[in-house]
Write a protein that holds these residues in place. Sequence first.
Motif, short mmCIF file in Angstrom:
data_model
loop_
_atom_site.label_atom_id
_atom_site.label_comp_id
_atom_site.label_asym_id
_atom_site.label_seq_id
_atom_site.Cartn_x
_atom_site.Cartn_y
_atom_site.Cartn_z
N TYR A 98 -18.60 -4.78 -5.32
CA TYR A 98 -18.30 -5.81 -6.33
C TYR A 98 -16.80 -6.04 -6.43
O TYR A 98 -16.34 -7.19 -6.49
CB TYR A 98 -18.87 -5.43 -7.70
N ILE A 99 -16.01 -4.95 -6.47
CA ILE A 99 -14.56 -5.07 -6.57
C ILE A 99 -14.01 -5.83 -5.37
O ILE A 99 -13.18 -6.73 -5.50
CB ILE A 99 -13.90 -3.68 -6.71
N ARG A 100 -14.48 -5.48 -4.17
CA ARG A 100 -14.02 -6.18 -2.96
C ARG A 100 -14.33 -7.67 -3.02
O ARG A 100 -13.48 -8.52 -2.75
CB ARG A 100 -14.65 -5.57 -1.71
N LEU B 24 0.83 -1.20 0.00
CA LEU B 24 0.00 0.00 0.00
C LEU B 24 0.87 1.26 0.00
O LEU B 24 0.64 2.19 -0.78
CB LEU B 24 -0.94 -0.01 1.21
N ASP B 25 1.89 1.29 0.85
CA ASP B 25 2.76 2.45 0.95
C ASP B 25 3.49 2.72 -0.36
O ASP B 25 3.52 3.86 -0.85
CB ASP B 25 3.76 2.25 2.09
N MET C 239 -4.39 -8.48 1.29
CA MET C 239 -4.20 -7.87 -0.02
C MET C 239 -5.53 -7.42 -0.63
O MET C 239 -5.56 -6.46 -1.40
CB MET C 239 -3.47 -8.83 -0.97
N THR C 240 -6.62 -8.09 -0.29
CA THR C 240 -7.92 -7.66 -0.79
C THR C 240 -8.21 -6.22 -0.36
O THR C 240 -8.57 -5.38 -1.18
CB THR C 240 -9.04 -8.60 -0.32
N SER C 241 -8.04 -5.93 0.91
CA SER C 241 -8.30 -4.57 1.40
C SER C 241 -7.30 -3.57 0.82
O SER C 241 -7.67 -2.44 0.49
CB SER C 241 -8.25 -4.52 2.92
N ARG D 194 -11.74 -10.84 -3.13
CA ARG D 194 -11.80 -11.84 -2.07
C ARG D 194 -12.07 -13.25 -2.62
O ARG D 194 -11.39 -14.20 -2.26
CB ARG D 194 -12.86 -11.45 -1.04
N GLU D 195 -13.05 -13.36 -3.50
CA GLU D 195 -13.40 -14.68 -4.05
C GLU D 195 -12.27 -15.26 -4.89
O GLU D 195 -11.98 -16.46 -4.79
CB GLU D 195 -14.68 -14.57 -4.89
N ASN D 196 -11.64 -14.45 -5.71
CA ASN D 196 -10.56 -14.95 -6.55
C ASN D 196 -9.32 -15.31 -5.74
O ASN D 196 -8.66 -16.29 -6.04
CB ASN D 196 -10.24 -13.95 -7.67
#
Length: 185
Positions: free
Chosen positions: A167-169, A10-11, A116-118, A173-175
């Motif tokens: 939807y993106i989240r 993220l950084d 990594m999802t968040s 997460r699902e993938n």
Amino acid sequence: MMPEISLNVLDVAENSTRAEASLVIISVEADTASDELTIVIKDDGCGMTPEMVANVTDPFFTTRKTRRVGLGVPFFKLAAEMSGGRFSIESEVGVGTCVTAVFGLTNVDRMPLGDMTSTMHSLITMHEDTDFLYTYRYDSDSFTLDTREFREVLGGVPFSEPEVSQYIREYLRENEAEVTKGRLI
């Protein structure tokens, strides 16, 4: 030091957006055969001079005017090296920057990958003017999210729109769950 690798991602990706990148490519690859976890963050931002590249891992070097230290990149480098891995930065002014951190996958000193999802969800929804190409791989299983494809389908609807954001989240997460099959990184 940051408690999770995802916070380092993220950084560094935030640095890419500040460098006015139009595209940030992020890959996370766990390779059990080589016992490595490789993180690559590449952008087409303004790039850095050779002098900046030489100093960017110094915690007392920063280009920011709001504070005198920059700890994100030095901590990322330290975390990779503490796990028996390696770290590199390549950059060219006007072309962009590529940061690569390789961690010992099973090394006891490797911090967890984290959420990594968040991280990706935050980057995508908070930086509407930047495209992200994200690849998440565990051995031979992988998935890719390309915001350019999402933009094409959405026709101008912002990623921060609540239904799109959700939807993106869920897509992330699902993938991620399908790729890891319950295996922890």
